[in-house]
Design an enzyme around this catalytic site. Structure first.
Site, PDB file in Angstrom:
ATOM      1  CE1 TYR A 126      -2.914  -3.170   0.525  1.00 16.81           C
ATOM      2  CE2 TYR A 126      -4.450  -1.487   1.227  1.00 16.81           C
ATOM      3  CZ  TYR A 126      -4.186  -2.773   0.807  1.00 16.81           C
ATOM      4  OH  TYR A 126      -5.227  -3.665   0.675  1.00 16.81           O
ATOM      5  CE  LYS A 173       2.537 -17.836  -0.448  1.00 14.17           C
ATOM      6  NZ  LYS A 173       1.707 -19.038  -0.340  1.00 14.17           N
ATOM      7  CG  ASP A 207      -0.765 -20.478   1.361  1.00 16.52           C
ATOM      8  OD1 ASP A 207      -0.107 -20.046   2.322  1.00 16.52           O
ATOM      9  OD2 ASP A 207      -0.243 -21.066   0.406  1.00 16.52           O
ATOM     10  CG  ASP A 231      -7.716  -4.222   2.820  1.00 11.41           C
ATOM     11  OD1 ASP A 231      -8.844  -4.264   3.333  1.00 11.41           O
ATOM     12  OD2 ASP A 231      -7.456  -3.511   1.830  1.00 11.41           O
TER      13      ASP A 231
END
Ligand code: NAD
Length: 335
Positions: A126, A173, A207, A231
């Site tokens: 972002y 991740k 995930d 988010d």
């Protein structure tokens, strides 16, 4: 003279409807407040400001240090930089805190959900650094700094300790983004080991974390993650407890705090008087705790818990037929 001065940003779409309802509830509960009402978003342009995030609005939040904000509309794929991203970056509101819990009377597939999402609010993907390398090839830069990763980790551990929470789970991740998510993990591990060994700590690749969330969300306690993941996971978690109408939030910095629901401006139902104001009201309750009006916060929380448990006056998103104002009136009647 009013005891508190609070900036009120009605926002766009359903924003003015739900913030007006929240304002009524806060005042009816006994909050002594002078509201400084200022625009942001498309509404600011309509009112003649030359920026969606007017300096006047930013300045007022810096001065009064607390704001209650409605959602704002952000154009997709073009146009101005998101008001929310600007607000969070310019005021350094580095921690987004979103409590997600089951509410009595709100039917969901799951029970015993009581999670807190702590989202890094100032960097990651972002950061708004995007480039066209050559026509047809673009890049978006993911930024992670040791300062911001350490700051959000410390915030999460301190929050967990103060609220007697047991465990922090980091969604990441770092198997793919070894440097950026790797740094996020290293900072979280460091704060855990050096400053908060009292809190259990675990890391899950995001995930697999999402699967755990939909398998048994009651097993998760405090979730810590970088900006984009926070988010997405916030909306996912909202879906687990009844939808976007029931999840509040806060954006906390060292100098100011802005309280707002997780949901957006909901253009599909704007102006119809049917939006659920509860998420903004709950954000107002978080704001009351922040300004040390705990008694008023408890009063409102007890009132909406009662209205929901009775199940007679629910908005459409929760399976009822009540409008925004009808719900607010029912809540006020229970104060
Ligand atoms: P949204 O959250 O506005 O709406 C998603 C769905 O949830 C819609 O069907 C909507 O009707 C419903 N919904 C949301 N809030 C509700 C409420 N209080 N009561 C009943 N139903 C509700 O998400 P979107 O449609 O993806 O985004 C619309 C706009 O909002 C976009 O411009 C987006 O950028 C913006 N947005 C702003 C914020 C913010 O200002 N904090 C946050 C998210 C999205």
């Amino acid at each position: 003279m009013a005891k508190h001065t609070i900036v009120l940003i009605p926002g766009d779409g359903i924003g003015p409807e739900v913030t007006a309802a929240a304002k009524r509830v806060l005042e009816a509960a006994g909050l002594s407040v002078e509201w400084v009402e200022l625009p942001a978003g498309a509404t600011a342009l309509e009112q003649g400001f030359d920026n969606v995030m007017p300096d006047e609005t930013l300045k007022a939040i810096k001065t009064h240090r607390v704001a209650l904000k409605g959602p704002v509309t952000t154009p997709v794929g073009k146009g101005f930089k998101s008001v929310n991203v600007q607000l969070r970056q310019k005021l350094n509101l580095y921690a987004a805190v979103r409590p997600v819990r089951n509410l009595a009377g709100v039917k969901t597939h799951y029970s015993n959900i009581d999670m807190i999402i702590v989202r890094e609010n100032t960097e990651g993907l972002y950061s708004g650094i995007e480039n066209e390398v050559v026509p047809g090839v673009v890049t978006s830069l993911k930024v992670a700094s040791e300062v911001a990763c350490t700051r959000i980790a410390r915030y999460a551990f301190r929050y967990a300790t103060r609220r007697a929470r047991k465990r922090i789970t980091v969604f990441h991740k770092a198997n793919i983004m070894k440097l950026s998510d790797g740094l996020f993990l290293n900072c979280a591990r460091h704060i855990h080991e050096e400053e908060y060994p009292n809190i259990q700590y675990e890391e899950i690749i995001i995930d697999a974390g999402c699967m755990k969330l939909v398998q048994d969300p009651s097993k998760l306690d405090v979730l810590l993650m970088e900006n984009l993941y926070g988010d997405l996971v916030s909306d996912l978690c909202a879906g687990l407890v009844g939808g976007l109408g029931v999840v509040p939030g806060s954006n906390i910095g060292d100098e100011a705090a802005v309280f707002e629901a997780v949901h957006g401006s909901a253009p599909d139902i704007a102006g119809k008087g049917v939006a659920n104001p509860l998420a903004v009201i709950m954000s107002g309750v978080m704001m009351l705790n922040h300004i040390h009006e705990e008694t008023l916060a408890t009063r409102i929380r007890t009132a909406y818990d009662t209205v929901l448990a009775e199940g007679k006056t629910l908005t459409r998103d929760l399976g009822g037929t009540a409008g925004t104002n009808q719900f607010a009136d029912a809540l006020i009647a229970k104060l």
